[in-house]
Design a protein around this motif. Structure first.
Motif, mmCIF file in Angstrom:
data_model
loop_
_atom_site.group_PDB
_atom_site.id
_atom_site.type_symbol
_atom_site.label_atom_id
_atom_site.label_comp_id
_atom_site.label_asym_id
_atom_site.label_seq_id
_atom_site.Cartn_x
_atom_site.Cartn_y
_atom_site.Cartn_z
ATOM 1 N N HIS A 119 26.497 23.404 12.560
ATOM 2 C CA HIS A 119 27.669 23.767 11.638
ATOM 3 C C HIS A 119 28.206 24.591 10.926
ATOM 4 N N ASP A 120 29.460 24.703 11.440
ATOM 5 C CA ASP A 120 29.708 25.123 10.282
ATOM 6 C C ASP A 120 31.385 25.291 10.151
ATOM 7 N N PRO A 121 31.339 24.314 8.665
ATOM 8 C CA PRO A 121 32.876 24.368 8.339
ATOM 9 C C PRO A 121 33.423 24.984 8.956
ATOM 10 N N GLY A 122 33.473 26.613 8.415
ATOM 11 C CA GLY A 122 34.606 27.453 8.219
ATOM 12 C C GLY A 122 35.181 27.522 10.023
ATOM 13 N N ARG A 123 34.260 27.642 10.391
ATOM 14 C CA ARG A 123 34.535 28.366 11.816
ATOM 15 C C ARG A 123 34.625 28.035 12.829
ATOM 16 N N GLY A 124 34.048 26.696 12.516
ATOM 17 C CA GLY A 124 33.866 25.340 13.325
ATOM 18 C C GLY A 124 33.388 24.228 13.416
ATOM 19 N N THR A 125 32.330 23.533 13.869
ATOM 20 C CA THR A 125 32.634 22.493 13.495
ATOM 21 C C THR A 125 31.786 21.728 12.056
ATOM 22 N N ASP A 126 32.617 20.786 11.341
ATOM 23 C CA ASP A 126 31.672 20.303 9.943
ATOM 24 C C ASP A 126 31.382 18.901 9.863
ATOM 25 N N TRP A 127 29.742 18.960 10.248
ATOM 26 C CA TRP A 127 29.137 17.645 11.024
ATOM 27 C C TRP A 127 28.718 17.034 9.956
ATOM 28 N N ASP A 128 29.800 17.414 8.031
ATOM 29 C CA ASP A 128 29.807 16.346 7.791
ATOM 30 C C ASP A 128 30.485 15.749 7.108
ATOM 31 N N ALA A 129 31.652 15.836 8.110
ATOM 32 C CA ALA A 129 33.461 15.412 7.820
ATOM 33 C C ALA A 129 32.840 13.491 8.007
ATOM 34 N N PRO A 130 34.091 13.047 7.218
ATOM 35 C CA PRO A 130 33.523 11.635 7.225
ATOM 36 C C PRO A 130 33.319 11.396 8.670
ATOM 37 N N GLY A 131 32.870 9.907 8.921
ATOM 38 C CA GLY A 131 32.661 9.368 10.525
ATOM 39 C C GLY A 131 32.223 10.369 11.529
ATOM 40 N N LEU A 132 32.252 11.548 11.859
ATOM 41 C CA LEU A 132 32.376 12.634 12.650
ATOM 42 C C LEU A 132 30.748 12.595 13.886
ATOM 43 N N ALA A 133 30.082 12.001 12.793
ATOM 44 C CA ALA A 133 28.047 11.821 13.311
ATOM 45 C C ALA A 133 28.403 10.639 13.963
ATOM 46 N N GLU A 134 28.651 9.781 13.403
ATOM 47 C CA GLU A 134 28.598 8.576 13.933
ATOM 48 C C GLU A 134 29.733 7.847 15.402
ATOM 49 N N ARG A 135 30.727 8.596 15.038
ATOM 50 C CA ARG A 135 31.799 8.622 16.279
ATOM 51 C C ARG A 135 30.722 9.507 17.473
ATOM 52 N N THR A 136 30.289 10.238 16.947
ATOM 53 C CA THR A 136 30.037 10.811 18.561
ATOM 54 C C THR A 136 28.985 10.357 18.664
ATOM 55 N N ALA A 137 27.835 9.341 17.903
ATOM 56 C CA ALA A 137 26.571 8.872 18.367
ATOM 57 C C ALA A 137 26.709 6.814 19.347
ATOM 58 N N ASP A 138 28.296 6.953 18.651
ATOM 59 C CA ASP A 138 29.054 5.657 19.197
ATOM 60 C C ASP A 138 29.269 6.347 20.909
ATOM 61 N N THR A 139 29.721 7.743 21.419
ATOM 62 C CA THR A 139 29.979 7.287 22.298
ATOM 63 C C THR A 139 28.394 8.457 23.663
ATOM 64 N N VAL A 140 27.752 8.236 22.464
ATOM 65 C CA VAL A 140 26.870 8.634 22.979
ATOM 66 C C VAL A 140 26.030 7.264 23.759
ATOM 67 N N LEU A 141 25.939 6.661 22.793
ATOM 68 C CA LEU A 141 25.635 4.808 23.829
ATOM 69 C C LEU A 141 26.360 4.933 24.651
ATOM 70 N N ASP A 142 27.598 4.466 24.358
ATOM 71 C CA ASP A 142 28.254 4.292 25.724
ATOM 72 C C ASP A 142 28.276 5.290 26.795
#
Length: 503
Positions: free
Chosen positions: A389-412
């Motif tokens: 988690h690095d909102p400034g220089r990488g990935t913001d895992w608190d961004a709305p919906g990011l974790a949920e969308r990634t989880a959906d991809t994992v199940l697919d």
């Protein structure tokens, strides 16, 4: 006359490393108090309970069990009397991108035949040749680099033994060493996975990490009925039996020092203070040196740690599954089509660190009635590699919906790769790198602190004896590294450095 040996010890953090160090120090006669900022013990060896389903949220298998057995034997009743462990007949099921499935036996002697049967004749011989080299690396490195404090003296000593240098091949990467022996790309992929045990990139991690698959396969893969979280519970019980105590909900704001720079206790967030002759920090080294200790020596240490590459993190899905597949093994790995693209994304090659589009998927699905509310259900832990988690220089895992969308991809992806449970999930809980950062006070949720990327990585990892007198580091971000057996070894090293109390 020698100075009196310390009696008052404060351990900051009730992860496995902190608890193991506390147990050993209590057995040596010290008065030990463990302070944990969370409401529960275990740290990254966490446990999550929901609706009768019990999930391990960290390690899901135990390797090198003799290290845990030695800890309990050295401090009281043996492990077998307080905590059962079971060896897995199938260490892991691997599904490769071409659809090939390998059930890797838990018995190292059976592995060559299993490889020949699943991948084709000759593959077992390739892996056996690699494991022979890995065993020799283990023989050279395990005592000086895993079981002892490390320093420049160790590097010099190794460099004088030309045969040992050739064996360890510090100029070679894990991927490079593998390609010397492994000519099937699926075997290379199998080896690459072991780099993730230290949160690293196999193309940059040193060849010395070949000792990891050797150790796992030599001593097998083990499970604790009821979940691995019981290890932390057993450690706490042993500590209390020895007269130590654990205080949860006690956040440490500062490790305090005297005018001469030596630690003299800790200040808590509630304004209270606890005196100590020694402080053992079971927290990420960047947090310890960057926030908890305020001395010039700590600032210099913080600068050194800041130059290391953070380890990868992970996104975990805790799935309550109705009617799981009857043939699902305890552990399974569904490999990505492009493993290099996965490491590029996580470590920020060709752009910022970013979620992996089609990641490798790891599943722990214990067949254990103690972790589910009823027969015919499963408590699955599903994990994919992820950037911190690095909102400034990488990935913001608190961004709305990011974790949920990634989880959906994992199940697919699981469905594509032959295990479709999408219509069987009763509920799911996500643990993102941002969640891990908040739960464990680990910057970015980097699971192993710093990665092992680069030939000098082992020497850049923070030492157990800090430059601040009286302060010691234990756990995955300190020497010798992450993973249950290494964290337990770090506790043994710290106890040896502190030494026994004089009465």
């Amino acid at each position: 006359m020698s100075a009196p040996t310390t009696r008052r010890v404060v351990v900051v953090g009730a992860g496995v490393g902190g608890l193991a160090a506390a147990v050993r120090l209590a057995a040596l006669g010290h008065r030990v108090t463990v302070l944990e900022q969370a409401p529960d013990i275990g740290g990254k060896l966490g446990v999550h309970e929901h609706d009768g389903f019990l999930f391990d949220t960290g390690p899901s298998l135990l390797t090198m069990p003799h290290v845990l057995e030695e800890l309990f034997a050295a401090t009281g009743a043996p492990l077998a009397e307080v905590l059962p462990i079971e060896r897995l007949a199938v260490a892991c099921r691997y599904r490769f991108p071409d659809g090939t499935v390998l059930d890797l036996p838990g018995d190292v002697a059976a592995i060559p035949d299993a490889l020949d049967a699943a991948l084709g004749p000759g593959r077992g011989a390739q892996w056996s040749a690699f494991l022979d080299r890995a065993r020799r690396i283990w023989d050279v490195t395990h005592e000086p680099f895993l079981e002892s404090p490390i320093g420049l003296r160790d590097m010099v000593r190794l460099s004088r033994r030309l045969d040992d240098v050739r064996t360890v091949a510090p100029w070679r990467t894990l991927r490079g060493l593998g390609r010397q022996h492994l000519h099937d790309p699926r075997l290379v992929m199998l080896l690459d996975r072991y780099a993730t045990y230290t949160g690293s990139d196999p193309r940059r991690a040193p060849a010395a990490l070949a000792a990891v698959p050797w150790a796992e396969q030599r001593w097998g893969s083990w499970y604790v009925p009821g979940g691995l979280g019981r290890i932390a519970t057993a450690l706490r019980a042993r500590l209390e039996l020895l007269g130590g105590e654990v205080v949860v909900g006690a956040a440490v704001a500062e490790v305090t020092t005297r005018a001469d720079g030596r630690v003299d206790g800790v200040a808590l967030a509630d304004g209270s203070r606890l005196a100590a002759d020694v402080v053992v920090a079971n927290a990420d080294a960047r947090q310890v040196y960057g926030h908890l200790v305020r001395t010039p020596a700590a600032r210099r240490a913080a600068a050194r740690v800041g130059r290391t590459t953070p380890s990868l993190s992970g996104l975990a899905l805790l799935l309550a599954v109705d009617g799981p597949p009857p043939d699902q093994p305890h552990h399974a790995v569904y490999f990505a089509e492009d493993y290099d693209a996965e490491f590029d994304a996580v470590f920020g090659r060709r752009g910022r660190p970013r979620p992996v589009a089609r990641p490798t998927v790891y599943v722990a699905a214990p067949d254990d009635p103690a972790v589910v509310p009823a027969p015919g259900t499963g408590a699955w832990f599903v994990l994919v590699n992820a950037p911190p988690h690095d909102p400034g220089r990488g990935t913001d895992w608190d961004a709305p919906g990011l974790a949920e969308r990634t989880a959906d991809t994992v199940l697919d992806l699981l469905a594509e790769r032959g295990t479709d449970v999408r219509d069987r999930v009763r509920h799911r809980t996500l643990v993102s790198p941002a969640d891990l950062e908040r739960r464990t006070w680990t910057p970015g949720g980097s699971i192993y602190g710093s990665s092992s990327n680069g030939p000098r990585a082992a020497f850049l990892r923070p030492a157990n004896a800090s430059p601040v007198p009286g302060l010691f580091l234990v756990g995955g971000s300190a020497h010798p590294g992450g993973g249950l057996p290494l964290v337990l070894l770090s506790a043994r090293i710290v106890a040896g450095l502190v030494g026994p109390a004089r009465r």
